[in-house]
Design an enzyme around this catalytic site. Structure first.
Site, PDB file in Angstrom:
ATOM      1  N   CYS A  66      -4.272  13.519  13.538  1.00 51.58           N
ATOM      2  CA  CYS A  66      -4.527  12.118  13.213  1.00 51.58           C
ATOM      3  C   CYS A  66      -4.299  11.280  14.449  1.00 51.58           C
ATOM      4  CB  CYS A  66      -3.636  11.765  12.033  1.00 51.58           C
ATOM      5  SG  CYS A  66      -2.633  10.342  12.144  1.00 51.58           S
ATOM      6  N   LYS A  95       0.848  -1.207   0.000  1.00 53.40           N
ATOM      7  CA  LYS A  95       0.000   0.000   0.000  1.00 53.40           C
ATOM      8  C   LYS A  95       0.875   1.247   0.000  1.00 53.40           C
ATOM      9  CE  LYS A  95      -1.642   1.584   4.087  1.00 53.40           C
ATOM     10  NZ  LYS A  95      -1.392   3.003   4.440  1.00 53.40           N
ATOM     11  N   ASN A  96       1.846   1.284   0.919  1.00 54.26           N
ATOM     12  CA  ASN A  96       2.613   2.519   1.086  1.00 54.26           C
ATOM     13  C   ASN A  96       3.620   2.759  -0.038  1.00 54.26           C
ATOM     14  OD1 ASN A  96       1.149   3.126   3.314  1.00 54.26           O
ATOM     15  ND2 ASN A  96       2.716   2.547   4.806  1.00 54.26           N
ATOM     16  N   ASP A 103       5.219   0.770  11.910  1.00 58.30           N
ATOM     17  CA  ASP A 103       3.980   0.156  11.421  1.00 58.30           C
ATOM     18  C   ASP A 103       3.824  -1.303  11.856  1.00 58.30           C
ATOM     19  OD1 ASP A 103       3.279   2.522  10.253  1.00 58.30           O
ATOM     20  OD2 ASP A 103       3.804   1.941   8.207  1.00 58.30           O
ATOM     21  N   ARG A 148      -8.570  -0.122   4.936  1.00 63.31           N
ATOM     22  CA  ARG A 148      -7.655   0.844   4.301  1.00 63.31           C
ATOM     23  C   ARG A 148      -6.342   0.175   3.919  1.00 63.31           C
ATOM     24  NH1 ARG A 148      -6.889   6.418   7.322  1.00 63.31           N
ATOM     25  NH2 ARG A 148      -5.545   6.573   5.507  1.00 63.31           N
ATOM     26  N   ARG A 199       1.588  14.872  13.413  1.00 60.03           N
ATOM     27  CA  ARG A 199       2.044  14.664  12.035  1.00 60.03           C
ATOM     28  C   ARG A 199       2.069  15.942  11.185  1.00 60.03           C
ATOM     29  NH1 ARG A 199      -0.513   9.224   9.705  1.00 60.03           N
ATOM     30  NH2 ARG A 199       1.323   9.242   8.380  1.00 60.03           N
ATOM     31  N   PRO A 200       2.985  16.855  11.496  1.00 57.00           N
ATOM     32  CA  PRO A 200       3.082  18.087  10.714  1.00 57.00           C
ATOM     33  C   PRO A 200       3.622  17.834   9.305  1.00 57.00           C
ATOM     34  CG  PRO A 200       4.862  17.956  12.302  1.00 57.00           C
ATOM     35  CD  PRO A 200       3.971  16.772  12.564  1.00 57.00           C
ATOM     36  N   VAL A 201       3.549  18.863   8.433  1.00 53.36           N
ATOM     37  CA  VAL A 201       4.106  18.737   7.075  1.00 53.36           C
ATOM     38  C   VAL A 201       5.217  19.762   6.844  1.00 53.36           C
ATOM     39  CG1 VAL A 201       2.117  17.649   5.968  1.00 53.36           C
ATOM     40  CG2 VAL A 201       2.202  20.134   6.148  1.00 53.36           C
ATOM     41  N   ASP A 202       5.813  20.232   7.954  1.00 54.95           N
ATOM     42  CA  ASP A 202       6.846  21.282   7.849  1.00 54.95           C
ATOM     43  C   ASP A 202       8.053  20.845   6.993  1.00 54.95           C
ATOM     44  OD1 ASP A 202       7.197  19.463  10.044  1.00 54.95           O
ATOM     45  OD2 ASP A 202       8.845  20.688  10.762  1.00 54.95           O
ATOM     46  N   LEU A 203       8.395  19.567   7.025  1.00 48.35           N
ATOM     47  CA  LEU A 203       9.564  19.115   6.249  1.00 48.35           C
ATOM     48  C   LEU A 203       9.262  19.135   4.745  1.00 48.35           C
ATOM     49  CD1 LEU A 203      10.605  16.080   8.486  1.00 48.35           C
ATOM     50  CD2 LEU A 203      11.601  18.378   8.467  1.00 48.35           C
ATOM     51  N   ARG A 207      -3.871  11.029   4.584  1.00 46.33           N
ATOM     52  CA  ARG A 207      -2.774  11.997   4.659  1.00 46.33           C
ATOM     53  C   ARG A 207      -1.816  11.910   3.478  1.00 46.33           C
ATOM     54  NH1 ARG A 207      -1.464  14.539   9.237  1.00 46.33           N
ATOM     55  NH2 ARG A 207       0.592  14.694   8.319  1.00 46.33           N
TER      56      ARG A 207
HETATM   57  C1  EPZ Z   1       4.709   6.951   6.179  1.00 46.49           C
HETATM   58  O1  EPZ Z   1       4.013   8.061   6.731  1.00 46.49           O
HETATM   59  C2  EPZ Z   1       3.734   5.815   6.136  1.00 46.49           C
HETATM   60  N1  EPZ Z   1       2.600   6.183   5.296  1.00 46.49           N
HETATM   61  C3  EPZ Z   1       3.279   5.472   7.544  1.00 46.49           C
HETATM   62  O2  EPZ Z   1       2.439   4.343   7.481  1.00 46.49           O
HETATM   63  C4  EPZ Z   1       4.507   5.137   8.399  1.00 46.49           C
HETATM   64  O3  EPZ Z   1       4.107   4.925   9.728  1.00 46.49           O
HETATM   65  C5  EPZ Z   1       5.524   6.283   8.346  1.00 46.49           C
HETATM   66  O4  EPZ Z   1       5.835   6.596   6.969  1.00 46.49           O
HETATM   67  C6  EPZ Z   1       6.816   5.971   9.074  1.00 46.49           C
HETATM   68  O5  EPZ Z   1       7.398   4.819   8.534  1.00 46.49           O
HETATM   69  C7  EPZ Z   1       2.681   6.070   3.988  1.00 46.49           C
HETATM   70  O6  EPZ Z   1       3.688   5.660   3.420  1.00 46.49           O
HETATM   71  C8  EPZ Z   1       1.470   6.422   3.193  1.00 46.49           C
HETATM   72  P1  EPZ Z   1       6.997  10.290   8.059  1.00 46.49           P
HETATM   73  P2  EPZ Z   1       4.633   9.530   6.659  1.00 46.49           P
HETATM   74  O7  EPZ Z   1       6.902  11.573   7.291  1.00 46.49           O
HETATM   75  O8  EPZ Z   1       5.356   9.695   5.388  1.00 46.49           O
HETATM   76  C9  EPZ Z   1       7.420  13.574  11.488  1.00 46.49           C
HETATM   77  C10 EPZ Z   1       0.496   3.079   7.923  1.00 46.49           C
HETATM   78  O9  EPZ Z   1       0.017   2.577   8.983  1.00 46.49           O
HETATM   79  N2  EPZ Z   1       7.277  14.585  10.427  1.00 46.49           N
HETATM   80  O10 EPZ Z   1       8.144   9.384   7.792  1.00 46.49           O
HETATM   81  O11 EPZ Z   1       3.536  10.482   6.965  1.00 46.49           O
HETATM   82  C11 EPZ Z   1       6.136  12.779  11.704  1.00 46.49           C
HETATM   83  O12 EPZ Z   1       5.217  13.479  12.505  1.00 46.49           O
HETATM   84  C12 EPZ Z   1       1.056   4.480   7.921  1.00 46.49           C
HETATM   85  O13 EPZ Z   1       0.510   2.465   6.847  1.00 46.49           O
HETATM   86  C13 EPZ Z   1       7.476  15.917  10.738  1.00 46.49           C
HETATM   87  O14 EPZ Z   1       7.779  16.274  11.881  1.00 46.49           O
HETATM   88  O15 EPZ Z   1       5.630   9.473   7.882  1.00 46.49           O
HETATM   89  C14 EPZ Z   1       6.680  11.527  12.331  1.00 46.49           C
HETATM   90  O16 EPZ Z   1       6.892  11.734  13.690  1.00 46.49           O
HETATM   91  C15 EPZ Z   1       0.813   5.220   9.181  1.00 46.49           C
HETATM   92  N3  EPZ Z   1       7.320  16.836   9.731  1.00 46.49           N
HETATM   93  C16 EPZ Z   1       8.023  11.327  11.618  1.00 46.49           C
HETATM   94  O17 EPZ Z   1       8.362  12.618  11.082  1.00 46.49           O
HETATM   95  C17 EPZ Z   1       6.996  16.496   8.462  1.00 46.49           C
HETATM   96  O18 EPZ Z   1       6.889  17.387   7.597  1.00 46.49           O
HETATM   97  C18 EPZ Z   1       8.017  10.323  10.474  1.00 46.49           C
HETATM   98  O19 EPZ Z   1       6.934  10.623   9.602  1.00 46.49           O
HETATM   99  C19 EPZ Z   1       6.822  15.129   8.150  1.00 46.49           C
HETATM  100  C20 EPZ Z   1       6.967  14.183   9.161  1.00 46.49           C
END
Ligand code: EPZ
Length: 427
Positions: free
Chosen positions: A124, A22-23, A314, A406, A129-133, A100
């Site tokens: 969520c 999926k991911n 996960d 999902r 889960r911010p999008v600042d990065l 998301r």
């Molecule tokens: C992906 O989410 C996966 N989703 C998640 O799977 C998975 O848990 C996660 O990666 C970590 O492996 C998909 O691939 C669709 P991140 P993503 O950006 O990309 C922080 C599932 O159950 N962060 O690697 O959203 C964030 O809050 C899902 O299938 C920021 O601070 O995860 C987290 O603490 C759930 N700022 C960490 O980084 C940002 O701009 C890692 O998040 C982005 C992220």
């Protein structure tokens, strides 16, 4: 709303076919936005999140056709995505709030159309889960980004320019967004401290097939040379490592013996080591691997989630479910998301002994779990309750099944074929 009824106590025996990831599929589908040529994806799982992504892409102008799957087989879906013209650069709140991963369209739309309006996803169940990065990275490529009315409003009037960007924290989604934006940026982009998850590697390989030079695949430094046009391509989605790990843990929980067909041990090495330490046997076969636990009790092991190649967040909830029945104690530490322990009170309703101390959960194994009515707030938490229910005495009912739909293709069918007493109650 559908529910799942499980009568526990039967060991899982037989084989389970692992679906496409999926991911990995979600960003691969988004990559179609970059190109006016067709992108064909094989081995896409049939899941609610995939349907949501189709809905999002179609309203941007992507023509999506779904075939029956590889070699005319009914399993897995072949999707052909074709975006001759982008008809809307807005990703609306109604779709983004459901999933998301929708935020991944920001980079590709900005790169191709020089503008994008993407709803902020909001909070969520597993953390803020911010999008600042994502924002900081795209700004480094020359984008101007404001927030207006709950939307990220991004512009790059002269197009994006390649740049060097170091992620202050590893992020799967932000790495994917940047890789796709860089594909159409002018010049070369270097991404340091990039995520290295297998889903990132899969996206990189697909971009290469589409004609984008990507170097450093599988490492924490990715170098992407921007191109002006892309070519028609086809790509096979990797197998779902989280589904693989989930079923391995379910088999271990029921002291079963199952071959996970298409499952890849090399994609879940940290989890494999942890399971072996806990007393589970995993051995490679021609078609995937076999997991079994036929003699001896489970042993408590400590787990800390980390970005790849560490133990995946996960699989944390599923591992915790397994540890509720182990001999001794297990310390489970979640370092990726700040509040991903929503399954703990529900596992406790089945008799688990778990105490949370900040980012760690101390699990003391108990000899038996008892069936109960439970519900969960996210996908992996829900499936951890399924794992617990498979080994619990008596009957359990799992509510809010839409979370499972999902991310787990035909879950009850796959488990029932291995002897589980499991049924979906529709209403
Ligand atoms: C992906 O989410 C996966 N989703 C998640 O799977 C998975 O848990 C996660 O990666 C970590 O492996 C998909 O691939 C669709 P991140 P993503 O950006 O990309 C922080 C599932 O159950 N962060 O690697 O959203 C964030 O809050 C899902 O299938 C920021 O601070 O995860 C987290 O603490 C759930 N700022 C960490 O980084 C940002 O701009 C890692 O998040 C982005 C992220």
């Amino acid at each position: 709303m559908d529910r799942l009824r499980i009568k526990g106590g039967r060991p899982l025996k037989g084989e389970i076919l692992i679906s496409g990831s999926k991911n990995a599929s979600l960003p691969l589908m988004v990559a179609a936005l970059l190109s006016d040529r067709k992108l064909t994806l094989h081995n896409v799982p049939r899941l609610a999140d995939i349907d949501t992504m189709i809905q999002l892409l179609e309203q941007h102008g992507v023509e999506v056709t779904a075939g029956p799957g590889e070699n005319g087989h009914a399993r897995g879906t072949t999707l052909t995505l074709h975006a001759p013209k982008i008809v809307s650069t807005t990703a609306p709140y109604d779709i983004v709030r459901k999933m998301r991963a929708s935020v991944l369209v920001l980079g590709p739309l900005l790169a191709r159309e020089r503008e994008a309006r993407v709803s902020l996803p909001g909070g969520c169940a597993i953390g803020s889960r911010p999008v600042d990065l994502h924002i900081a990275g795209l700004k480094a490529l020359g984008a101007e980004i404001d927030i207006d009315g709950g939307y990220l409003v991004a512009r790059a009037p002269k197009g994006l320019r390649g740049a060097r960007f170091t992620f202050p924290k590893v992020s799967v989604g932000a790495t994917e967004n940047m890789m796709m934006a860089a594909a159409l940026a002018k010049g070369t982009t270097v991404l340091d401290n990039a995520a290295r998850e297998p889903e990132i590697t899969d996206l990189a390989e697909c971009l290469v097939a589409m004609g984008v030079p990507v170097r450093g695949i599988g490492t924490e430094t990715l170098t992407i040379d921007g191109v002006t046009s892309l070519q028609e391509a086809s790509h096979r989605v990797i197998s779902d490592r989280i589904e693989t790990g989930t079923y391995a843990m379910a088999v271990a929980m029921t002291a079963g013996d199952v071959e996970l067909v298409g499952g890849r041990l090399d994609l879940i090495e940290a989890a494999v080591q942890t399971l072996r330490d806990a007393g589970v046997t995993l051995s490679k076969t021609d078609r995937g691997f076999r997991v079994h636990r036929t003699n001896g009790a489970l042993r408590g092991v400590d787990v800390m989630t980390e970005p790849y190649p560490g133990f995946p967040t996960d699989l944390q909830a599923q591992m915790m479910a397994l540890m509720t029945r182990a001999e001794g104690a297990s310390m489970i530490t979640e370092t990726v998301f700040e509040s991903r322990f929503m399954h703990v009170p529900e596992l406790a309703r089945m008799g688990a002994n778990v105490t949370i101390h900040h980012e760690s959960a101390l699990v003391r194994g108990v000899p038996t779990l008892r069936g109960a009515e439970v519900m969960a707030t996210d996908l992996r938490a829900s499936v951890s309750l399924v794992i617990a229910a498979l080994a619990a005495e008596g009957e359990s009912t799992i509510n809010r099944l839409y979370h499972l739909d999902r991310g787990y293709e035909r879950l009850e069918e796959k488990l029932a074929a291995c002897g589980a007493d499991i049924a979906r109650i529709r209403r």
